[in-house]
Design an enzyme around this catalytic site. Structure first.
Site, PDB file in Angstrom:
ATOM      1  N   ASN A 151      10.348  -8.811  -3.579  1.00 57.18           N
ATOM      2  CA  ASN A 151       9.063  -8.777  -2.882  1.00 57.18           C
ATOM      3  C   ASN A 151       9.153  -8.318  -1.437  1.00 57.18           C
ATOM      4  OD1 ASN A 151       6.168  -9.818  -2.283  1.00 57.18           O
ATOM      5  ND2 ASN A 151       7.447 -11.050  -0.912  1.00 57.18           N
ATOM      6  N   TYR A 201       6.902   4.840   3.057  1.00 59.26           N
ATOM      7  CA  TYR A 201       6.552   3.699   2.202  1.00 59.26           C
ATOM      8  C   TYR A 201       6.210   4.154   0.785  1.00 59.26           C
ATOM      9  CZ  TYR A 201       3.906  -0.527   0.835  1.00 59.26           C
ATOM     10  OH  TYR A 201       3.428  -1.646   0.204  1.00 59.26           O
ATOM     11  N   LYS A 240       8.176   3.192  -2.627  1.00 64.35           N
ATOM     12  CA  LYS A 240       7.467   2.479  -3.687  1.00 64.35           C
ATOM     13  C   LYS A 240       7.404   3.303  -4.976  1.00 64.35           C
ATOM     14  CE  LYS A 240       6.394  -1.390  -1.637  1.00 64.35           C
ATOM     15  NZ  LYS A 240       7.062  -2.645  -2.053  1.00 64.35           N
TER      16      LYS A 240
END
Length: 291
Positions: free
Chosen positions: A90, A161, A165
């Site tokens: 996470n 990012y 991801k």
């Protein structure tokens, strides 16, 4: 309902936001939780809350981006609780810039925390489960990765990012295919919730309402994560779950699209017309966030 009774869970970035909500929900479901966060005080606070409520948890502040330190996270879980059943990747950071202004440091920090951070601890967990499976022990392992809508559709100002991801989404597919033989499922999340990262970018949109349903509360994502970590999810692997407020969906992954086939090499002057025809048959992609 103790859906995860005595299951051992490692959650990274669990000192606040989504990770904290997962830790509390797993503990409530009967799990033993290792709360990892680079901020030790935050991790300790979550552990204290779990213990006060009658749960079992320990804190850890090892660096998930260091392969050897990540081994220490697993080692602590085994020393404290005797096994590992669930890994929730996470932890994350943002360094948002338009691509033309993005520095090498901005790129490296985000890709390292997200993508390498997912690799390091999952590598140790996978080896642990593989060895147990080969020794004839029945394994019920779960890896729950964290991608993002930015990784699925892209996002203006977040190329680092989004790339990390998107890499996590692809990693999930490969892990699921390779680890199923050892009794391990691997799924990913693309959550939309109010966290330390999203509050910086979407403060007005994700502001907590004065009354009524809190659509962007991180607690809305936790039930899915607990279920994915339980025995009940054994038949589900290789999926990307999008969750926001009361909405739950499964993202459609890469698929083969329209095609044109010749029995010989294409000529350069034929390509433009062929591409135009393919695009006419192609379902439009989701727009890049912010475009």
């Amino acid at each position: 309902m103790n859906t995860c009774e005595n299951r051992v869970v490692i959650i990274t970035g669990a000192g606040g936001g989504l990770g904290r909500s997962y830790a509390l929900a797993f503990a409530e479901a009967g799990a033993k939780v290792l709360v990892n966060d680079i901020n030790r005080e935050a991790a300790d606070a979550v552990v204290a809350q779990i213990v006060v409520q009658g749960g079992s948890a320990v804190a850890n502040s090892d660096d998930i981006t260091c392969y050897e330190a990540a081994a220490g996270i697993l080692r602590q879980a085994l020393e404290c609780f005797g096994d590992l059943h669930v890994l929730v990747n996470n932890a994350g950071i943002c360094r948002d810039r338009m691509f033309s202004s993005l520095s090498e440091a901005d790129w490296d920090q985000v890709v390292t925390v997200h993508l390498k951070g997912h690799f390091c601890i999952a590598s140790h967990a996978a080896r642990y489960w593989r060895d147990r499976s080969k020794a004839g022990i029945v394994v019920s392992g779960r890896i729950i990765n964290t991608s993002s809508g930015a990784g699925l559709q892209g996002s203006i100002g977040q190329s680092n990012y989004a790339a990390a991801k998107g890499g996590i989404a692809s990693l999930t597919l490969v892990q699921a295919a390779e680890l199923q033989r050892y009794g391990v499922t691997v799924n990913a999340l693309a959550p939309a919730a109010r966290t330390g990262m999203t509050e910086q970018v979407f403060a007005d949109v994700m502001k907590k309402p004065e009354a009524g349903f809190d659509h962007f509360a991180p607690e809305n994502v936790a039930p899915l994560v607990v279920w994915l970590g339980s025995e009940a999810s054994a038949a589900v692997s290789g999926q990307m779950f999008e969750v926001e407020g009361g909405k739950l969906s499964i993202a459609v992954g890469w698929r083969h699209g329209p095609e044109q086939i010749k029995q010989k090499r294409w000529e350069v002057d034929e390509i433009g017309n062929a591409v135009s025809q393919l695009l006419e048959q192609l379902a439009p992609a989701e727009k890049v966030y912010g475009s």
